[in-house]
Design a protein around this motif. Structure first.
Motif, short mmCIF file in Angstrom:
data_model
loop_
_atom_site.label_atom_id
_atom_site.label_comp_id
_atom_site.label_asym_id
_atom_site.label_seq_id
_atom_site.Cartn_x
_atom_site.Cartn_y
_atom_site.Cartn_z
N GLU A 9 65.14 2.74 59.10
CA GLU A 9 66.27 2.35 59.40
C GLU A 9 67.03 1.92 57.95
O GLU A 9 66.37 0.99 57.29
N ILE A 10 67.76 2.78 57.59
CA ILE A 10 68.24 2.54 56.17
C ILE A 10 69.70 2.26 56.33
O ILE A 10 70.75 2.73 57.16
N ASP A 11 70.14 1.10 55.61
CA ASP A 11 71.21 0.42 55.90
C ASP A 11 72.06 0.11 54.51
O ASP A 11 71.58 -0.70 53.65
N SER A 12 72.91 0.78 54.36
CA SER A 12 74.09 0.44 53.11
C SER A 12 73.18 0.46 51.70
O SER A 12 73.67 -0.33 51.00
N VAL A 13 72.32 1.57 51.63
CA VAL A 13 71.58 1.51 50.40
C VAL A 13 72.41 2.07 49.27
O VAL A 13 73.16 3.46 49.29
N LEU A 27 72.92 6.69 44.31
CA LEU A 27 73.05 6.78 45.85
C LEU A 27 74.18 5.65 46.04
O LEU A 27 74.30 4.70 45.39
N GLU A 28 74.93 6.04 46.98
CA GLU A 28 76.04 5.11 47.12
C GLU A 28 76.29 5.00 49.01
O GLU A 28 76.41 6.07 49.68
N THR A 52 65.45 10.22 45.08
CA THR A 52 65.72 8.96 44.99
C THR A 52 65.65 7.96 46.12
O THR A 52 65.02 6.98 46.45
N LEU A 53 66.27 8.77 47.21
CA LEU A 53 66.35 8.21 48.65
C LEU A 53 64.80 8.17 49.35
O LEU A 53 64.60 7.35 49.95
N ILE A 57 62.27 4.95 50.29
CA ILE A 57 61.60 4.94 51.58
C ILE A 57 60.33 4.84 51.20
O ILE A 57 59.62 3.98 51.88
N ALA A 58 59.80 5.71 50.28
CA ALA A 58 58.20 5.37 50.12
C ALA A 58 58.02 4.19 49.33
O ALA A 58 56.82 3.57 49.34
N GLY A 59 58.97 3.44 48.66
CA GLY A 59 58.77 2.33 48.18
C GLY A 59 58.30 2.22 46.73
O GLY A 59 57.94 1.26 46.03
N PHE A 60 58.51 3.28 46.24
CA PHE A 60 58.30 3.65 44.92
C PHE A 60 59.68 3.33 43.87
O PHE A 60 59.50 2.60 42.75
N VAL A 61 60.68 3.36 44.62
CA VAL A 61 61.90 2.86 43.89
C VAL A 61 62.63 1.67 44.92
O VAL A 61 62.65 1.94 45.86
N ARG A 62 63.29 0.74 44.16
CA ARG A 62 63.84 -0.15 44.96
C ARG A 62 65.34 -0.10 45.15
O ARG A 62 66.09 -0.01 43.79
N PRO A 63 66.00 -0.20 46.01
CA PRO A 63 67.35 -0.05 46.10
C PRO A 63 68.18 -1.15 45.32
O PRO A 63 67.60 -2.24 45.32
N THR A 64 69.34 -0.90 44.52
CA THR A 64 69.88 -1.92 44.04
C THR A 64 70.66 -3.04 44.79
O THR A 64 70.49 -4.29 44.83
N SER A 65 71.00 -2.12 46.02
CA SER A 65 71.36 -3.15 47.29
C SER A 65 71.07 -2.32 48.56
O SER A 65 70.94 -1.12 48.60
N GLY A 66 71.27 -3.13 49.70
CA GLY A 66 70.96 -2.59 50.99
C GLY A 66 69.61 -2.51 51.34
O GLY A 66 68.67 -3.12 50.69
N THR A 67 69.41 -2.23 52.58
CA THR A 67 67.89 -2.56 53.15
C THR A 67 67.28 -1.25 53.95
O THR A 67 67.98 -0.31 54.50
#
Ligand code: ADP
Ligand code: MG
Length: 253
Positions: A9-13, A27-28, A52-53, A57-67
């Motif tokens: 579940e990707i929300d507003s990443v 990503l916007e 990047t996306l 998901i893999a957890g290598f990159v942390r989104p600036t915001s969103g979950t």
């Protein structure tokens, strides 16, 4: 044998990179639900944020915001529940095929008997019987990618995250690998998120194609592929969908 399949579940990443003082939005506003056991392709031109996306998901990159939730749990970092396959196979050259495939379970202190069992299972699943003692340098490109897939599966993940895994292969090998991957998916029933910039590859593989557009990286359209598998790449409906997606991608050139 297999674990379950992950629901993602990707929300507003939103992800921006700060590069030489300049803020770049990779990503916007990415929101997407991937069903357990679903096969989705992220499709789009270079630079639209596919990697990047996937890395978020893999957890290598942390989104600036969103979950991002995996079976309802927030992704905090990489984990054995997600197996990653890259375009560059990333095998350890001084390890044999069997040792490369057993690496994940060994790191997680799985018993020797279970490692052997996992290696046997996944060597067979990807069609590498008889090659267990070879080194990566002794394998063709397609075989290396088979090892990469077996290595990811040996951890018994709930999702496979694949970043242009067949991008460096010749056309014939690439088609064979696509066919093999579908068989593996049908056997293992993992959730697969597969990045590609090839329209036919996405149509051949996916339940749904997530078409992305660049600057900033956004989801432009979500295209379900209703053609029954095994899909005929030369059929009229394949061609119609190809042109539809090509038109979508042209809007952002
Ligand atoms: P794709 O996989 O679709 O080609 P990427 O996710 O690799 O796209 O890149 C999206 C955008 O983010 C590009 O403009 C790229 O240059 C930029 N980018 C990617 N990784 C980094 C990074 N580590 N630092 C700065 N910019 C980055
Ligand atoms: Mg990429």
């Amino acid at each position: 044998m297999a674990n379950g399949a992950a629901q993602i579940e990707i929300d507003s990443v939103h992800k921006s990179y700060v590069d030489v003082g300049v803020d770049l939005t990779a990503l916007e506003g990415i929101s997407l639900s991937v069903r357990a056991g679903e096969f989705v392709c992220l499709l789009g031109p270079s630079g639209c944020g596919k990697t990047t996306l996937l890395n978020c998901i893999a957890g290598f990159v942390r989104p600036t915001s969103g979950t991002i939730l995996l079976n309802g749990e927030p992704v905090q970092g990489p984990g054995a529940d997600r197996g990653v396959v890259f375009q560059e196979h990333g095998l350890l050259p001084w390890y044999t095929v069997a040792q490369n495939i057993g690496l994940g379970p060994r790191i997680r202190n799985v018993s020797a008997a279970e490692i052997d069992e996992a290696v046997r299972t996944y060597v067979a699943l990807v069609g590498l019987d008889g090659f267990e003692r070879r080194f990566p340098a002794q394998l063709s490109g397609g075989m290396k990618q088979r090892v990469g897939i077996a290595r990811a599966l040996a951890n018994r993940p709930e999702a496979l995250l694949m970043d242009e895994p067949f991008g460096a292969l010749d056309a014939q090998t690439r088609q064979t690998m696509q066919e093999e991957l579908l068989k593996i998916w049908e056997r293992e029933r993992k959730t697969i998120v597969f990045v590609t910039h090839s329209i036919p590859e996405a149509i051949y593989l996916a339940d749904r194609i997530i078409v992305m557009s660049p600057r900033p990286g956004r989801i432009q359209a979500i295209v379900p592929v209703e053609i029954p598998r095994i899909r005929d790449r030369t059929s009229a409906e394949f061609g119609t969908l190809y042109r539809e997606i090509e038109d979508l991608l042209k809007q952002h050139r």
